[in-house]
Motif scaffolding. Sequence first.
Motif, short mmCIF file in Angstrom:
data_model
loop_
_atom_site.label_atom_id
_atom_site.label_comp_id
_atom_site.label_asym_id
_atom_site.label_seq_id
_atom_site.Cartn_x
_atom_site.Cartn_y
_atom_site.Cartn_z
N PRO A 87 0.82 -1.21 0.00
CA PRO A 87 0.00 0.00 0.00
C PRO A 87 0.84 1.25 0.00
N LEU A 88 0.50 2.17 -0.90
CA LEU A 88 1.28 3.39 -1.02
C LEU A 88 0.46 4.66 -0.80
N GLY A 89 -0.79 4.54 -0.46
CA GLY A 89 -1.62 5.72 -0.55
C GLY A 89 -1.77 6.57 0.67
N GLY A 90 -1.53 6.11 1.87
CA GLY A 90 -1.73 6.93 3.05
C GLY A 90 -2.95 6.54 3.84
N ARG A 91 -3.58 5.42 3.49
CA ARG A 91 -4.74 4.96 4.24
C ARG A 91 -4.43 3.67 4.99
N VAL A 92 -4.11 2.65 4.25
CA VAL A 92 -3.87 1.36 4.89
C VAL A 92 -2.49 1.35 5.52
N GLN A 93 -2.40 0.97 6.78
CA GLN A 93 -1.14 1.09 7.51
C GLN A 93 -0.49 -0.24 7.85
N ASN A 94 -1.05 -1.34 7.41
CA ASN A 94 -0.50 -2.63 7.80
C ASN A 94 -0.05 -3.41 6.59
N ILE A 95 1.07 -4.09 6.72
CA ILE A 95 1.55 -4.96 5.65
C ILE A 95 1.22 -6.38 6.04
N SER A 96 0.42 -7.04 5.25
CA SER A 96 0.04 -8.42 5.57
C SER A 96 0.99 -9.39 4.89
N ASP A 97 0.84 -10.66 5.23
CA ASP A 97 1.66 -11.68 4.58
C ASP A 97 1.37 -11.71 3.08
N GLU A 98 0.10 -11.43 2.72
CA GLU A 98 -0.23 -11.43 1.29
C GLU A 98 0.54 -10.34 0.57
N LYS B 233 16.95 -19.84 6.27
CA LYS B 233 15.86 -19.32 5.44
C LYS B 233 15.21 -18.08 6.03
N ASP B 234 15.27 -17.90 7.33
CA ASP B 234 14.61 -16.75 7.95
C ASP B 234 15.28 -15.43 7.59
N LYS B 235 16.50 -15.49 7.07
CA LYS B 235 17.19 -14.25 6.68
C LYS B 235 17.45 -14.16 5.18
N HIS B 236 16.87 -15.05 4.41
CA HIS B 236 17.01 -14.98 2.96
C HIS B 236 16.33 -13.71 2.43
N GLY B 237 17.04 -12.97 1.61
CA GLY B 237 16.45 -11.80 0.96
C GLY B 237 16.35 -10.57 1.83
N LEU B 238 17.04 -10.53 2.98
CA LEU B 238 16.97 -9.35 3.84
C LEU B 238 18.06 -8.34 3.51
N PHE B 239 19.28 -8.83 3.30
CA PHE B 239 20.44 -7.94 3.13
C PHE B 239 21.13 -8.18 1.80
N CYS B 240 21.79 -7.15 1.32
CA CYS B 240 22.69 -7.30 0.17
C CYS B 240 24.03 -7.86 0.67
N GLU B 241 24.79 -8.37 -0.26
CA GLU B 241 26.15 -8.80 0.07
C GLU B 241 27.01 -7.56 0.35
N PRO B 242 27.70 -7.52 1.48
CA PRO B 242 28.48 -6.31 1.81
C PRO B 242 29.86 -6.24 1.18
N LYS C 17 9.20 -13.80 6.78
CA LYS C 17 8.30 -12.65 6.59
C LYS C 17 8.33 -11.74 7.80
N HIS C 18 8.38 -12.33 8.98
CA HIS C 18 8.45 -11.53 10.21
C HIS C 18 9.75 -10.72 10.22
N ASN C 19 10.85 -11.34 9.85
CA ASN C 19 12.13 -10.63 9.82
C ASN C 19 12.14 -9.52 8.78
N MET C 20 11.48 -9.76 7.64
CA MET C 20 11.40 -8.73 6.60
C MET C 20 10.67 -7.49 7.12
N LYS C 21 9.57 -7.71 7.83
CA LYS C 21 8.82 -6.59 8.38
C LYS C 21 9.62 -5.88 9.48
N ALA C 22 10.30 -6.68 10.30
CA ALA C 22 11.12 -6.09 11.36
C ALA C 22 12.24 -5.24 10.78
N TRP C 23 12.91 -5.72 9.75
CA TRP C 23 13.99 -4.99 9.10
C TRP C 23 13.45 -3.70 8.48
N MET C 24 12.29 -3.78 7.86
CA MET C 24 11.67 -2.57 7.29
C MET C 24 11.38 -1.55 8.40
#
Length: 636
Positions: free
Chosen positions: A70-81, A284-293, A532-539
């Motif tokens: 969601p990008l509009g300024g109304r919905v404030q939650n990111i769901s698993d979907e 797997k819980d950290k796949h796709g969170l960080f770039c290679e440094p 997914k939980h880690n992705m939201k936490a990182w965000m």
Amino acid sequence: MEIFQATADKLGTSSKRFTTFFVVFFISFPVVLIVSSMYRNSRFGIFEGLSKTELLGRGQSQNVTTNGFPLGGRVQNISDENLRGRYNNNTVSVVLPGKFQNGTATEEGTTTKKELGGVKGLHRRSENDTATEGRTKNITAADGGSTNASSTSSTNDSSPRVVNPDGKDKLLGGLLTSGFDEASCISRVQSHLYRKASPHKPCPYLISKLRNYEKIHRRCGPNSRAYDRSMIKIVRSKNNGAATMCKYLIWMPVNGLGNQMISMAATFLYAMLTDRVLLVKFEKDKHGLFCEPFLNSTWILPEKSPFWSWNEKNTETYQIMLEKDRASNSKKDLPSALFINLQHSSRIDPEKFFHCDHSQDLLRKVPLLILRSDQYFVPSLFMNPFFNVEITKMFPEKDTVFHHLGRYLFHPSNEAWELVSWYYQAHLANVSERIGIQIRVFDPASTPQKTVMDLVLSCTLKHKLLPEIGLPNTMSSTGKNQRVKSVLVASLYPEYADNLRTMYLKKPTVTGELIQVYQPSHEGKQKFNDNKHNMKAWMDMYLLSLSDVLVTTSLSTFGYVAQGLGNLKPWLLFKLVGNRTHFPPCKRDFSSEPCYHIPPTHYCNGEPIKDFVSSFPYLRKCKDFSFGVKLVNGSM
């Protein structure tokens, strides 16, 4: 002839009318179709899926899938979907403040009509499709704050804080190296556009140490010949500390993402100080969170490594090594691999002497160390005389260690950066001030929500971080010149943001400011080993680090990461126990460095440490945990 001429004149006139009719028809018909289509189904934007932008700011255009965000300024939650990508065929543009869009300079924080069309279309879908986890949809007014706000308040005179729109500081003063494929890690080249320029520049010695480490990592990292040879020798040689071409430090994860990030930064510093190659075990819980440094290499421990399925019971421990040393005082019987436990729950006293010269002399002979920690143990490295000299040269400003190392190591992956940049542009870009509030409730069963909410309000109102509210009939200023503050709430629970939002929706502020309240996610409980939980936490952590003012919860490593990345000295909410109130509700921290919760309690000679300040001038007791210590820059 006259009849023929009259007929010809009529035909000519009819021909002109016929031509005019067709011109008008072919112009108006597409417009009618578009308007009709919009009327039939207003959920789709006209330009949806058509816009592109220069993601790299170098003239390259690239489509980015929305994943239902969601990008509009109304919905404030990111769901698993949202994270799975419900609208993978839709594309929108990532708007860069103050950058060139498709070759044309745009105002800071603005977009072209095509870009707005796609965003609006996605926003309308999000209103209907965002998961609400069994609750009423978390929707605010279109302006995100007050129902009586001007429709133009979101585009007030306060433009986004663009630090280096010309891109000169994308390497953060030499902290980062050039040569990376920019498309593989967009955040590496864009992150400086989203935060204030740091007043703390990396010193030349730190930059040289980082470049030297990168050379070692390329030479000895995974997929290199030196790595294969060294690992074979380490595995085959069980004792006598095999002399290998390369030495390694394997970091093992434990506890939540905040703990893991601060401990990774500390482990990396230790690797640099000891010329070891840092390898991290990312499951797997950290796949796709960080770039290679590290350029042209990876820091991820390969799954085919014999140490991937490592078992503590099958590896000699640091404690056993010290016991052998006391018995024989010999360095000939050292193992080729050794396990060190610096975890918070560790009750083993010898680990507390990890920083001492004698321990480090022994460890220097071991080619591979396996370290498990959830702590920011950098202050203990300062307690070692040799390390102290090196770290002081690397960090003349002692309280910037995590600020520099965190920005060097932790770059959001492209997937994570989509979430961060879109949320920032939708809710945080065009405001006068960004206020981050991180609320951690350690014992929700015994801590009433009202008590926590009272603590938050008492802190933010007392220190004028947020304005007081007036009577319902109080006239507040609206329009283009109205100051807008965005409040980003990071919490596992939605009630705190909902209460804060409702408070500012019902009554205007006494200052006339418009307060917008947003919460990207609310998971309900902390989840471990969940990608997914880690992705939201990182965000959430990264967005908090972009704040102008930060309020965090005492003892929370989640807040430590945000304050360190953003170079912020937060207001610390005191930890509540039960229904008891706390006064004062919060205190301002003196450093952006994380707190080391379990520092050594004894000198290397075995005597107890009674006063850290007198013995170690750059350490102070943490304000949020009296048993912990943290780094400061000089005397206070």
